[in-house]
Design an enzyme around this catalytic site. Structure first.
Site, short mmCIF file in Angstrom:
data_model
loop_
_atom_site.label_atom_id
_atom_site.label_comp_id
_atom_site.label_asym_id
_atom_site.label_seq_id
_atom_site.Cartn_x
_atom_site.Cartn_y
_atom_site.Cartn_z
CG ASP A 9 20.78 -17.84 -19.43
OD1 ASP A 9 20.45 -16.86 -18.74
OD2 ASP A 9 21.87 -17.93 -20.04
NE ARG A 18 3.44 -25.18 -25.19
CZ ARG A 18 2.63 -26.10 -24.64
NH1 ARG A 18 1.71 -25.73 -23.77
NH2 ARG A 18 2.78 -27.35 -24.93
CG HIS A 50 17.80 -17.86 -22.86
ND1 HIS A 50 18.50 -16.74 -22.50
CD2 HIS A 50 18.72 -18.73 -23.36
CE1 HIS A 50 19.78 -16.92 -22.75
NE2 HIS A 50 19.95 -18.11 -23.29
CD GLU A 70 26.74 -15.84 -18.76
OE1 GLU A 70 26.18 -16.19 -19.82
OE2 GLU A 70 27.14 -16.64 -17.93
CB THR A 100 25.30 -22.74 -25.45
OG1 THR A 100 25.69 -22.04 -24.26
CG2 THR A 100 26.29 -23.85 -25.75
CD GLU A 151 32.22 -17.48 -16.51
OE1 GLU A 151 31.67 -16.45 -16.06
OE2 GLU A 151 31.59 -18.45 -16.96
N GLY A 192 29.48 -25.77 -19.16
CA GLY A 192 29.51 -27.23 -19.26
C GLY A 192 29.84 -27.94 -17.96
N GLY A 213 24.79 -23.65 -15.12
CA GLY A 213 23.39 -23.52 -15.49
C GLY A 213 22.75 -24.81 -15.95
CG HIS A 214 22.40 -27.65 -19.97
ND1 HIS A 214 22.67 -29.00 -19.96
CD2 HIS A 214 21.36 -27.49 -20.82
CE1 HIS A 214 21.85 -29.62 -20.78
NE2 HIS A 214 21.04 -28.73 -21.32
N1 PXP Z 1 29.50 -18.96 -18.16
C1 PXP Z 1 29.24 -18.36 -19.35
C2 PXP Z 1 30.05 -17.18 -19.74
C3 PXP Z 1 28.21 -18.82 -20.19
O1 PXP Z 1 27.96 -18.20 -21.36
C4 PXP Z 1 27.42 -19.91 -19.76
C5 PXP Z 1 26.29 -20.38 -20.60
O2 PXP Z 1 25.32 -19.37 -20.70
C6 PXP Z 1 27.72 -20.49 -18.50
C7 PXP Z 1 28.77 -20.01 -17.74
C8 PXP Z 1 26.93 -21.64 -17.97
O3 PXP Z 1 27.13 -22.75 -18.78
P1 PXP Z 1 26.27 -24.07 -18.55
O4 PXP Z 1 24.84 -23.70 -18.80
O5 PXP Z 1 26.82 -25.03 -19.53
O6 PXP Z 1 26.48 -24.48 -17.12
#
Ligand code: PXP
Length: 237
Positions: A9, A18, A50, A70, A100, A151, A192, A213-214
């Site tokens: 994302d 941008r 995004h 998702e 988020t 999840e 997280g 992700g992050h």
């Molecule tokens: N799982 C779900 C269901 C989420 O909504 C997210 C964030 O979009 C993530 C995993 C990934 O989280 P992070 O970006 O904090 O790793």
């Protein structure tokens, strides 16, 4: 050993800063797969902050692993999902004003409504995962919807301010995981997770996939910055 779903994302977040075409999540997905990602995860939000529909459709055509979409449980999103057919869907709660996804689904309160979406999607051959906090009532309610997966929301674990709290939150995830397996649900986790806290979650019995992700995108920016600066410096000199 769990598989790794890489959430891209935030590649799209940088692009949308941008409103242009760089960096392209499609290129990011190719790189993630070449590096060993077992799946690509994207969240198509109602406000399209995004990921865009174009990304979802192109990723469906280009990725070689698994596409985990998702999305909120809404008729608009279900129509897109039925058209695009991702490999699986993770239903998440969504509020426009949140930074988020802040908490898990309240499956206990919305079981009937969610069951309808689960039936519709799984009836079309798309397995569904419900994003829930590691709480007994939510996990039991998830099993009743017929969803194949949950999840577990690892946000509270990840944000623990000290070791005691971290252990407490990990215990909840372990207990939640055991209940999920006992209830016939398959198990993923995410939110997280970082290079420092992901491993204990990955060791939970029956854990099939971690969606991260992050932390990965943040590290990518920093480990890639030196090379990017050197390349520009060489170019303008
Ligand atoms: N799982 C779900 C269901 C989420 O909504 C997210 C964030 O979009 C993530 C995993 C990934 O989280 P992070 O970006 O904090 O790793």
């Amino acid at each position: 050993m769990p598989t790794l779903g890489v959430n891209i994302d935030h590649i799209a977040t940088i692009r949308q800063a941008r409103r242009g075409s760089d960096p392209d999540p499609i290129a990011a997905a190719v790189i993630a797969e070449l590096a060993g990602a077992d799946g690509i995860t994207i969240h198509l939000r109602e406000d399209r902050r995004h990921i865009q529909e174009r990304d979802v459709r192109l990723l469906r055509q280009t990725i070689k692993t698994r596409l985990n979409l998702e999305m909120a449980a809404t008729p608009e999103m279900v129509a897109i999902a039925l058209d695009v057919k991702p490999d699986y869907i993770t239903l998440v709660p969504e509020r426009r004003e949140e930074i988020t996804t802040e908490g898990g689904l309240n499956v206990k309160a919305q079981g009937d409504r969610l069951s309808k979406f689960v039936n519709q999607l799984q009836g079309a051959g798309i397995p569904v995962s419900l994003f829930v906090d590691p709480e007994t009532e939510q996990i039991q309610a998830s099993a009743k919807t017929g969803a194949k997966f949950i999840e577990l929301h690892t946000g509270k674990y990840a944000c623990s301010p000290n070791e005691d709290e971290l252990q407490l939150q990990l215990d909840k995830l372990v207990k939640g995981g055991a209940l999920a397996l006992k209830s016939g649900l398959r198990l993923n986790s995410g939110h997280g997770l970082t290079y420092w806290n992901a491993r204990p979650v990955g060791r939970i019995k029956g854990m099939e996939e971690l969606n991260i992700g992050h932390s990965i995108i943040s590290r990518a920016v920093l480990v890639g910055l030196e090379r990017a600066v050197r390349e520009m410096k060489a170019l303008i000199n």
